[in-house]
Write a protein that holds these residues in place. Sequence first.
Motif, PDB file in Angstrom:
ATOM      1  N   TYR A   9      -4.882 -26.128 -34.837  1.00  0.00           N
ATOM      2  CA  TYR A   9      -5.032 -25.056 -35.821  1.00  0.00           C
ATOM      3  C   TYR A   9      -3.737 -24.263 -35.937  1.00  0.00           C
ATOM      4  CZ  TYR A   9      -6.631 -20.697 -37.937  1.00  0.00           C
ATOM      5  OH  TYR A   9      -6.771 -19.589 -38.727  1.00  0.00           O
ATOM      6  N   LEU A  10      -3.109 -23.964 -34.798  1.00  0.00           N
ATOM      7  CA  LEU A  10      -1.822 -23.272 -34.814  1.00  0.00           C
ATOM      8  C   LEU A  10      -0.734 -24.153 -35.425  1.00  0.00           C
ATOM      9  CD1 LEU A  10      -1.865 -21.547 -31.287  1.00  0.00           C
ATOM     10  CD2 LEU A  10      -2.452 -20.543 -33.504  1.00  0.00           C
ATOM     11  N   SER A  15      -0.973 -24.053 -39.131  1.00  0.00           N
ATOM     12  CA  SER A  15      -0.435 -22.778 -39.622  1.00  0.00           C
ATOM     13  C   SER A  15       1.085 -22.794 -39.611  1.00  0.00           C
ATOM     14  CB  SER A  15      -0.953 -21.622 -38.756  1.00  0.00           C
ATOM     15  OG  SER A  15      -2.351 -21.516 -38.830  1.00  0.00           O
ATOM     16  N   MET A  62       4.686 -17.131 -34.661  1.00  0.00           N
ATOM     17  CA  MET A  62       3.832 -18.304 -34.529  1.00  0.00           C
ATOM     18  C   MET A  62       4.325 -19.200 -33.394  1.00  0.00           C
ATOM     19  SD  MET A  62       1.129 -19.848 -35.506  1.00  0.00           S
ATOM     20  CE  MET A  62       0.711 -19.030 -37.055  1.00  0.00           C
ATOM     21  N   CYS A  81      -8.019 -17.200 -31.724  1.00  0.00           N
ATOM     22  CA  CYS A  81      -7.085 -17.891 -32.619  1.00  0.00           C
ATOM     23  C   CYS A  81      -7.012 -17.215 -33.982  1.00  0.00           C
ATOM     24  CB  CYS A  81      -7.505 -19.356 -32.780  1.00  0.00           C
ATOM     25  SG  CYS A  81      -7.186 -20.370 -31.331  1.00  0.00           S
ATOM     26  N   CYS A  82      -8.163 -16.778 -34.461  1.00  0.00           N
ATOM     27  CA  CYS A  82      -8.193 -16.095 -35.762  1.00  0.00           C
ATOM     28  C   CYS A  82      -7.370 -14.818 -35.715  1.00  0.00           C
ATOM     29  CB  CYS A  82      -9.642 -15.799 -36.144  1.00  0.00           C
ATOM     30  SG  CYS A  82      -9.830 -14.977 -37.747  1.00  0.00           S
ATOM     31  N   VAL A 109      -3.504 -15.636 -35.480  1.00  0.00           N
ATOM     32  CA  VAL A 109      -2.911 -16.037 -36.760  1.00  0.00           C
ATOM     33  C   VAL A 109      -2.859 -14.849 -37.710  1.00  0.00           C
ATOM     34  CG1 VAL A 109      -3.208 -17.512 -38.783  1.00  0.00           C
ATOM     35  CG2 VAL A 109      -3.579 -18.447 -36.494  1.00  0.00           C
ATOM     36  N   TYR A 116       0.686 -13.274 -39.403  1.00  0.00           N
ATOM     37  CA  TYR A 116       0.950 -13.026 -40.826  1.00  0.00           C
ATOM     38  C   TYR A 116       1.094 -11.535 -41.115  1.00  0.00           C
ATOM     39  CZ  TYR A 116      -0.006 -17.908 -41.931  1.00  0.00           C
ATOM     40  OH  TYR A 116       0.060 -19.276 -42.008  1.00  0.00           O
TER      41      TYR A 116
END
Length: 338
Positions: free
Chosen positions: A61-62, A65, A114, A141-142, A145, A149
């Motif tokens: 997932y990372l 991104s 990141m 994780c949410c 991220v 951002y």
Amino acid sequence: MAEGNYSTVTYFILAGLTEKPELQLPLFLLFLGIYMFTVVGNLGMITLIGLSSHLHTPMYYLLSSLSFIDLSYSTVITPKMLENFVTEKNIISYPECMAQFYFFSAFAIAECHMLAAMAYDRYVAICSPLLYHVTMSSQVCCWMVAGVYSMGLVGATVHTVCLLRVDFCKGDVINHYFCDLFPLLELSCSSTFINEVVGMGFSIFNIFLPTLTVLTSYIFIIASILHIPSTEGRSKAFSTCSSHISAVAIFFGSLAFMYLQPSSVSSMDQGKVSSVFYTILVPMVNPLIYSLRNKDVKVAFKKFFEGVLHPCKMFTFNGYFDSGKNQKSRGAKSDEKV
């Protein structure tokens, strides 16, 4: 020139990488190929991770991104750069220049944090494998991220607002291939002290702190690797870490060379060469360094091209972690391969 005539610049001319005519076409073809590879590599990684159920884990997932960030800020910079090679004057309007600077700053800052988040993920996977799926939960994780951002947007907003207050009257030629902070400040006829202080402060926060996080994580990772009894296991782990460190060193090293030097010391010509690394080359090599050398990704490619995966299976955030919960028993072993 009177103060009222300061803000008369409505457009800028980007000088580009070189003014030698014989190099224009070769450089155009070179960077066009690099950009195409960047788009295919990063977009391919995002698609592959979304379609492959066994890649629906926090680490990937990372990675997806990171691929999105690489694709985005490369797209902000490279097309305008390519235009410089085929036109006599690469003109960019003042609003376009400010917009390019804003989005470049946002994605570049997001990339820094990141990389730090990914280093922390690897630290947890290798140093605390049994707690990996608890520590790196979907909520964590949410938030990671979202924080990445958010820092990118906040930093870009502060930089751009400070830049909008600057008056330009020392010409309209930017000695660079995109609208960057220090080349723009060279054209200012008003005080740039605030811009330089803010730029240096944010550069230290967005470069030094993530670098410190990465280095600290890898110190603990290497210490854990040294306790692996298998020589082959240690060799593979060290090989993977060296690849990650190489990408991080290129990105943060070129950023530090450009932004952590006083403007009186750094050369814009040297800065342009340094900028090529983190704006053009790093987005191209990241899919290779972080993903394509990974065994799980190779298996996903093989299954994808064999037609095993359903083409209508779309990417969902929850899918990243649902399959990860079913793999807890082998999650630690799989993570150590990356």
